[in-house]
Scaffold this motif. Structure first.
Motif, PDB file in Angstrom:
ATOM      1  N   TRP A  65       0.812  -1.213   0.000  1.00  0.00           N
ATOM      2  CA  TRP A  65       0.000   0.000   0.000  1.00  0.00           C
ATOM      3  C   TRP A  65       0.849   1.268   0.000  1.00  0.00           C
ATOM      4  O   TRP A  65       0.465   2.279  -0.610  1.00  0.00           O
ATOM      5  N   SER A  66       1.978   1.239   0.654  1.00  0.00           N
ATOM      6  CA  SER A  66       2.860   2.408   0.640  1.00  0.00           C
ATOM      7  C   SER A  66       3.401   2.659  -0.758  1.00  0.00           C
ATOM      8  O   SER A  66       3.458   3.808  -1.226  1.00  0.00           O
ATOM      9  N   ALA A  67       3.792   1.595  -1.452  1.00  0.00           N
ATOM     10  CA  ALA A  67       4.308   1.733  -2.815  1.00  0.00           C
ATOM     11  C   ALA A  67       3.206   2.211  -3.757  1.00  0.00           C
ATOM     12  O   ALA A  67       3.441   3.046  -4.639  1.00  0.00           O
ATOM     13  N   GLN A  68       2.000   1.679  -3.580  1.00  0.00           N
ATOM     14  CA  GLN A  68       0.884   2.102  -4.428  1.00  0.00           C
ATOM     15  C   GLN A  68       0.574   3.580  -4.239  1.00  0.00           C
ATOM     16  O   GLN A  68       0.379   4.325  -5.213  1.00  0.00           O
ATOM     17  N   CYS A  69       0.519   4.043  -2.983  1.00  0.00           N
ATOM     18  CA  CYS A  69       0.225   5.453  -2.713  1.00  0.00           C
ATOM     19  C   CYS A  69       1.336   6.355  -3.241  1.00  0.00           C
ATOM     20  O   CYS A  69       1.071   7.441  -3.789  1.00  0.00           O
ATOM     21  N   THR A  70       2.580   5.927  -3.083  1.00  0.00           N
ATOM     22  CA  THR A  70       3.703   6.708  -3.590  1.00  0.00           C
ATOM     23  C   THR A  70       3.644   6.799  -5.110  1.00  0.00           C
ATOM     24  O   THR A  70       3.854   7.874  -5.692  1.00  0.00           O
ATOM     25  N   TYR A  71       3.352   5.683  -5.757  1.00  0.00           N
ATOM     26  CA  TYR A  71       3.277   5.644  -7.219  1.00  0.00           C
ATOM     27  C   TYR A  71       2.202   6.604  -7.729  1.00  0.00           C
ATOM     28  O   TYR A  71       2.434   7.396  -8.648  1.00  0.00           O
ATOM     29  N   LEU A  72       0.996   6.539  -7.138  1.00  0.00           N
ATOM     30  CA  LEU A  72      -0.094   7.404  -7.583  1.00  0.00           C
ATOM     31  C   LEU A  72       0.208   8.876  -7.329  1.00  0.00           C
ATOM     32  O   LEU A  72      -0.134   9.740  -8.140  1.00  0.00           O
ATOM     33  N   THR A  73       0.852   9.186  -6.201  1.00  0.00           N
ATOM     34  CA  THR A  73       1.187  10.575  -5.892  1.00  0.00           C
ATOM     35  C   THR A  73       2.171  11.133  -6.909  1.00  0.00           C
ATOM     36  O   THR A  73       2.008  12.263  -7.403  1.00  0.00           O
ATOM     37  N   ILE A  74       3.203  10.374  -7.240  1.00  0.00           N
ATOM     38  CA  ILE A  74       4.187  10.819  -8.218  1.00  0.00           C
ATOM     39  C   ILE A  74       3.542  10.980  -9.589  1.00  0.00           C
ATOM     40  O   ILE A  74       3.733  11.994 -10.279  1.00  0.00           O
ATOM     41  N   MET A  75       2.754  10.002 -10.001  1.00  0.00           N
ATOM     42  CA  MET A  75       2.099  10.077 -11.302  1.00  0.00           C
ATOM     43  C   MET A  75       1.130  11.248 -11.382  1.00  0.00           C
ATOM     44  O   MET A  75       1.037  11.940 -12.401  1.00  0.00           O
ATOM     45  N   GLY A  76       0.404  11.493 -10.294  1.00  0.00           N
ATOM     46  CA  GLY A  76      -0.546  12.600 -10.277  1.00  0.00           C
ATOM     47  C   GLY A  76       0.140  13.943 -10.408  1.00  0.00           C
ATOM     48  O   GLY A  76      -0.297  14.820 -11.165  1.00  0.00           O
ATOM     49  N   ASN A  77       1.212  14.125  -9.670  1.00  0.00           N
ATOM     50  CA  ASN A  77       1.941  15.394  -9.747  1.00  0.00           C
ATOM     51  C   ASN A  77       2.633  15.573 -11.101  1.00  0.00           C
ATOM     52  O   ASN A  77       2.758  16.683 -11.612  1.00  0.00           O
ATOM     53  N   THR A  78       3.086  14.481 -11.682  1.00  0.00           N
ATOM     54  CA  THR A  78       3.693  14.550 -13.009  1.00  0.00           C
ATOM     55  C   THR A  78       2.673  14.982 -14.050  1.00  0.00           C
ATOM     56  O   THR A  78       2.933  15.850 -14.890  1.00  0.00           O
ATOM     57  N   GLU A  79       1.476  14.366 -13.982  1.00  0.00           N
ATOM     58  CA  GLU A  79       0.408  14.738 -14.904  1.00  0.00           C
ATOM     59  C   GLU A  79       0.009  16.200 -14.715  1.00  0.00           C
ATOM     60  O   GLU A  79      -0.241  16.926 -15.686  1.00  0.00           O
ATOM     61  N   ALA A  80      -0.058  16.648 -13.452  1.00  0.00           N
ATOM     62  CA  ALA A  80      -0.422  18.037 -13.170  1.00  0.00           C
ATOM     63  C   ALA A  80       0.588  19.001 -13.786  1.00  0.00           C
ATOM     64  O   ALA A  80       0.223  20.040 -14.344  1.00  0.00           O
ATOM     65  N   LYS A  81       1.864  18.670 -13.689  1.00  0.00           N
ATOM     66  CA  LYS A  81       2.911  19.523 -14.253  1.00  0.00           C
ATOM     67  C   LYS A  81       2.792  19.597 -15.776  1.00  0.00           C
ATOM     68  O   LYS A  81       2.975  20.651 -16.383  1.00  0.00           O
ATOM     69  N   ASN A  82       2.461  18.447 -16.379  1.00  0.00           N
ATOM     70  CA  ASN A  82       2.382  18.399 -17.843  1.00  0.00           C
ATOM     71  C   ASN A  82       1.211  19.194 -18.397  1.00  0.00           C
ATOM     72  O   ASN A  82       1.302  19.769 -19.487  1.00  0.00           O
TER      73      ASN A  82
END
Length: 448
Positions: free
Chosen positions: A100-117
């Motif tokens: 669950w920690s890896a899943q939450c970290t993955y989604l947070t990074i992907m979300g912020n990356t998408e937001a930047k793009n």
């Protein structure tokens, strides 16, 4: 298929019927002991493993290895004994926190990356990602409970619940509502094997999909800070070091309450209300209603949060649970009130969706630079809530458990309010300032 959607889909394939499977093996307390060791493993794992494994193997392979622990637990149930269930329960517990920690970290990074793009606010996109994740993940509760209800529903028709038993159902249940009826009979071994086969196959499919198709991802924010390498012991103890942050010490009550309320629904509402008044064959259908509303509200809150803010959603969750705790204290369940059982579970899911989506987003936003340790803390305190709630579940009356739940909810919202006050008072805080713009970058490797 995008990486984050693949991750959501594979999580929905993971077996979600741990409590139901364990309840099948009550001889000499095997089921209860297995459940206790499972959450003991989660507690131990949350303290040390998530930051260490994520740093060593990355989010993708941490997820793959952890999912294998779920498959091992399903396999252990095919020949349920002390020598198979206890070791696989510990293994599942050790794998749950890193997963669950890896899943939450993955989604947070992907979300912020998408937001930047796309030039959006980072926390809004992360909120939407978590909303979609829990939409798909909670749907597994619908399919899982439907499968188990249909499979176990092949047992003979249950007898009517005696009026004497109905008198002790609900808040007044002090574990005395155990009249011997075939409403709690154990399904045949063939049906159990059928159910376990479905769960195991789903778990194996999820592992294969993640291993073959999920793209690895690295946190470029930490990389841009000079590739500072932390020592083994610093990484191992990072979960505890983050507790020096006053905000985290206050926020530990949020995941603890999440553990308390989920344990109450899964253990006490299903036993003292549903099973007691309707029979065990209705448990799966009542939980389907919970999972369905939880799933739909998760994606709804992910969208609404950018307009209402998280404070309004937390207020909705708190008021809803407060109202239903009071209602459960007063309600006398009876088979003639069939619809009410589903209304309670459905609206409980409406509130639970707040805790599942907003808690994860809040931890990811406030502790952006220490995501792995923050989410490890989240799983640690949530597991502690589960352990405490399941621990007193076997000897306290239901009305006392409801009062405990009410007290924990009140303290949780008070602590959360203090954190929001501190954030409003210190708008210049570096980590918090980063909420207003997408600052976290990530790079996706093309080589697996």
């Amino acid at each position: 298929m995008s990486s984050w959607f693949l991750l959501d889909f594979c999580f929905s394939l993971q077996p979600t019927e741990v409590c139901r499977v364990c309840s099948l093996y009550r001889e000499e307390g095997l089921g209860v002991t297995a459940l206790s060791t499972l959450y003991g493993g989660v507690l131990l794992s949350s303290m040390f493993l998530p930051p260490l494994l994520i740093k060593k193997f990355g989010c993708k392979w941490t997820i793959v290895v952890s999912m294998c622990c779920y498959v091992a637990f399903s396999l252990g149930n095919f020949y349920a004994s002390w020598y198979t269930l206890i070791p696989t329960s510990i293994l599942l517990g050790l794998g749950a926190a890193p997963l669950w920690s890896a899943q939450c970290t993955y989604l947070t990074i992907m979300g912020n990356t998408e937001a930047k793009n796309v030039g959006k606010v980072g926390r809004d996109v992360v909120n939407q990602y978590f909303g979609i994740f829990f939409l798909i993940f909670q749907s597994s509760g619908v399919w899982g409970n439907l499968i188990s209800s249909l499979v176990f529903g092949q047992t003979p028709t249950q007898e009517a619940i005696p009026e004497e038993q109905l008198l002790s159902c609900g808040a007044s249940d002090c574990l005395m509502a155990t009249a011997p009826t075939n409403s709690t009979q154990r399904p045949s071994q063939t049906l159990i094997y059928t159910l376990l086969g479905i769960y195991t196959g789903s778990g194996v499919l999820a592992v294969l999909l993640i291993a073959l198709f999920l793209e690895p991802i690295k946190d470029a924010q930490q990389k841009s800070e000079g590739e500072k390498k932390s020592s083994f012991w610093s990484t191992l103890l990072s979960t505890f070091k983050l507790l020096r942050d006053k905000r985290l010490r206050l926020l530990v009550l949020l995941p603890m309450y999440s553990g308390f309320e989920q344990a109450f629904l899964a253990g006490d509402y299903t036993r003292s209300y549903t099973s007691c008044a309707l029979g065990i064959h209705f448990v799966g259908y009542v939980m389907i209603c919970f999972s369905a509303t939880n799933s739909l509200c998760s994606v709804l809150y992910g969208r609404l949060s950018q307009y209402t803010g998280r404070k309004a959603l937390y207020g909705l969750g708190a008021v809803t649970h407060l109202s239903f705790i009071v209602a459960l204290l007063l309600w006398k369940p009876h088979p003639d009130q069939l619809a009410v059982f589903f209304v309670f579970s459905g609206l409980w899911g409406v509130a639970d969706a707040v805790w599942q989506t907003q808690n994860n987003v809040l931890y990811g936003v406030l502790f952006e630079k220490n995501k792995e340790a923050a989410f490890a803390n989240y799983r640690l305190w949530e597991a502690l809530g589960f352990v405490i709630a399941f621990g007193y579940s076997t000897f306290l009356c239901t009305y006392i458990k409801l009062y405990i739940l009410l007290g924990v909810l009140s303290l949780t919202m008070l602590a959360y309010g203090i954190v929001e006050y501190l954030e409003a008072k210190n708008p210049g805080r570096p980590v918090v300032a980063e909420q207003t713009k997408p600052t976290e970058e990530a790079e996706t490797e093309t080589v697996m």
